[in-house]
Design an enzyme around this catalytic site. Sequence first.
Site, short mmCIF file in Angstrom:
data_model
loop_
_atom_site.label_atom_id
_atom_site.label_comp_id
_atom_site.label_asym_id
_atom_site.label_seq_id
_atom_site.Cartn_x
_atom_site.Cartn_y
_atom_site.Cartn_z
N THR A 196 0.86 -1.19 0.00
CA THR A 196 0.00 0.00 0.00
C THR A 196 0.90 1.24 0.00
O THR A 196 2.04 1.20 0.47
CB THR A 196 -0.95 0.00 1.21
OG1 THR A 196 -0.18 -0.14 2.41
CG2 THR A 196 -1.94 -1.15 1.12
N THR A 224 1.40 4.44 1.49
CA THR A 224 2.10 5.03 2.63
C THR A 224 3.04 4.02 3.29
O THR A 224 4.15 4.37 3.71
CB THR A 224 1.08 5.55 3.66
OG1 THR A 224 0.22 6.50 3.04
CG2 THR A 224 1.78 6.21 4.84
N CYS A 225 2.60 2.78 3.37
CA CYS A 225 3.43 1.74 4.00
C CYS A 225 4.69 1.49 3.18
O CYS A 225 5.78 1.25 3.75
CB CYS A 225 2.63 0.45 4.12
SG CYS A 225 1.06 0.64 4.97
N SER A 226 4.58 1.52 1.88
CA SER A 226 5.70 1.21 1.00
C SER A 226 6.62 2.40 0.75
O SER A 226 7.82 2.22 0.50
CB SER A 226 5.18 0.70 -0.35
OG SER A 226 4.43 -0.48 -0.19
N LEU A 245 7.68 1.70 6.29
CA LEU A 245 8.71 0.65 6.33
C LEU A 245 10.08 1.16 5.86
O LEU A 245 11.09 0.88 6.52
CB LEU A 245 8.26 -0.56 5.51
CG LEU A 245 9.27 -1.72 5.43
CD1 LEU A 245 9.65 -2.21 6.82
CD2 LEU A 245 8.69 -2.86 4.59
#
Length: 261
Positions: free
Chosen positions: A145, A147-149, A153
């Site tokens: 996704t 924001t996560c990528s 992270l």
Amino acid sequence: MATSVNNIAATFSSCKISTKPSSSSKPTSISLPMTTASMSSGTLSSPSVAWNPQATLPRSLKSAFVGLYGGPGPKPKSLNPTLNPNRRRTPKPHRSIKSEISVGDKLPEATFSYIDKEDNLLTITVSDLTKGKKVVLLAVPGAFTPTCSQKHLPGFVQRADELKSKGIDTIACISVNDAFVMKAWGENLDVDDKVLLLADGNGYFTKAMGVALDLSDKSAGLGVRSKRYALVAEDGIVKVLKLEEGGAFTVSGAEEILESL
């Protein structure tokens, strides 16, 4: 036969039934002018006996008794409350809902899965991951996704060495995804062994933490995932917690965790 019936009726009509209420549980006291034996011998006596006519009279004489004194009264109400259809039932209490994890709480036990460099599917428990260690756990709503990528992270990957210099033994990222997706995501971001990517495929850990995030109404079809957060735990006890509201990204980055150490 007619004379016998008349004699019996006369006997019943001369019976004196005590209607005075009594606190005892004894049957109603009935005073009879004569006993059966005295009737046959012709002698008169007036014994006072405890007598239940409905229980002791022969069937052939019950109708005569009912004709003189009426039938039995209404049946007493049941003493068993479970048989009373009008009894007010107490609703069962609702099962308590797990509240969100907080500082000072012990991490709930659960099992994660992951795939190592040799493509072996392995599992690890929360206790094995945290026992005697100081760890950073970050959780994301979903692998791949935006924001996560792009932010969450990668920030921990880039600052992994700084975190470990502050005494962190392990950095792990948790998502409600399967282990194969988590491996592909790690390869895509070149995570290597800086961050351990753990799959909470069934969401057991996420739900036990009280951080489940229902995204079923979103068009991406994510279903139930995890709220975004980052925490520091020592020997399984939460020491620092940065929990976002839903999937926002404002306080759970690597910089905020470094500042708290």
